[in-house]
Design a protein around this motif. Structure first.
Motif, short mmCIF file in Angstrom:
data_model
loop_
_atom_site.label_atom_id
_atom_site.label_comp_id
_atom_site.label_asym_id
_atom_site.label_seq_id
_atom_site.Cartn_x
_atom_site.Cartn_y
_atom_site.Cartn_z
N GLY A 75 32.33 49.01 48.83
CA GLY A 75 32.63 48.00 47.82
C GLY A 75 31.75 48.14 46.60
N PHE A 201 35.70 44.86 44.08
CA PHE A 201 35.04 44.70 45.37
C PHE A 201 36.01 44.18 46.42
CE2 PHE A 201 32.63 42.38 48.54
CZ PHE A 201 31.61 43.27 48.85
N TRP A 205 37.04 46.03 49.78
CA TRP A 205 36.59 45.35 50.99
C TRP A 205 37.76 45.12 51.95
CZ3 TRP A 205 31.82 44.05 52.77
CH2 TRP A 205 31.74 43.14 53.83
#
Length: 274
Positions: A75, A201, A205
């Motif tokens: 991430g 991110f 993720w």
């Protein structure tokens, strides 16, 4: 009671219904994560964990921390690579306006329409020929291909609202384009930076398609693959599976709460022109 108060309470009640429907899967995930294995097949199921157990969370802390660490590494790497590429691209589209910038903007839109599985198959062939399958940084590159077009469009929309007089003042003071970008444009683009970082991110993720295709057999697998540790042909540890999902959701939820006001400003930038 005034009509305004009545209308406000009515609107609140109406808004609570879809909110409860959307949040019910989250509640059920937490409920199952606290349910004992022998109570999983009760009919009807318990709406509340009458005999809560934390064995699933103990299993997560014992088994899933390496996967969580890999997901965090992927991430953060995706965020760094996305900002490195998207911010200058957005600045060029918004302020430098090179020849063909209009076509490039259309291509950025088209890039976001390509299905992830198609891109994953392409990356698989490339990574296989290069011998770089099952590498965490390969997932950083793959995830960035989704985040960079979005990030470039967000940066372009935000930076187009920066007054040209501000850039002209920097030029008069002797700053070149690179210095103007680094010292003037980026500091006032905080909302866009936070927005792009957050979405980059979250995409990396929660990625499963790229991870399963490009890193299915590696030692450093992300949490989206680590959850399969509890799934077998004849046994599914549902409380551990849901406990993993709860733990994996916490970083995303915290980031959304902390960054929501920056995101709201970042995604609406450029929507209204003076």
């Amino acid at each position: 009671m005034t009509s305004r108060v009545v209308r406000s309470r009515r609107d609140t009640a109406i808004g609570l219904v879809p909110t409860a429907i959307m949040l019910f899967p989250v509640y059920w995930m937490v409920n199952v994560s606290l349910t004992r294995q022998q109570d999983m097949r009760k009919d009807p199921p318990d709406l509340l964990p009458l005999h809560p157990t934390f064995t699933g969370y103990r299993a997560v802390l014992h088994d899933q921390l390496p996967y969580l660490g890999t997901s965090l590494l992927i991430g953060l790497g995706t965020v760094a690579l996305t900002l490195l590429l998207a911010a200058p691209a957005g600045y060029a589209l918004a302020k430098l306006r090179p020849p063909g910038s209009g076509v490039l903007g259309v291509l950025l839109l088209i890039a976001q329409m390509i299905p992830g599985i198609v891109m994953a198959m392409g990356f698989y062939g490339i990574f296989l020929n290069l011998g770089v399958l099952n590498r965490w940084w390969g997932l950083v590159v793959a995830d960035s291909t989704i985040a960079v077009p979005f990030g470039a469009m967000i940066f372009a929309a935000f930076m187009s609202g920066i007054p040209d007089e501000l850039l002209s003042a920097a030029t008069i003071d002797g700053a070149g384009r690179v210095r103007t970008f680094w010292s003037v444009v980026l500091p006032v683009s905080r909302n866009a930076i936070v927005t792009v970082s957050l979405f980059s991110f979250l995409w990396s993720w929660s990625d499963f398609v790229f991870a399963n295709t490009l890193d299915g057999g590696g030692d450093a697998r992300p949490i989206t693959l680590g959850i399969y540790h509890y799934i077998g042909n004849n046994n599914q540890e549902w409380n551990a599976i849901m406990a993993t999902a709860v733990v994996a959701s916490v970083p995303a939820a915290v980031l959304l709460v902390l960054a929501q006001r920056y995101v709201a400003a970042g995604v609406t930038a450029g929507a209204v022109k003076n």
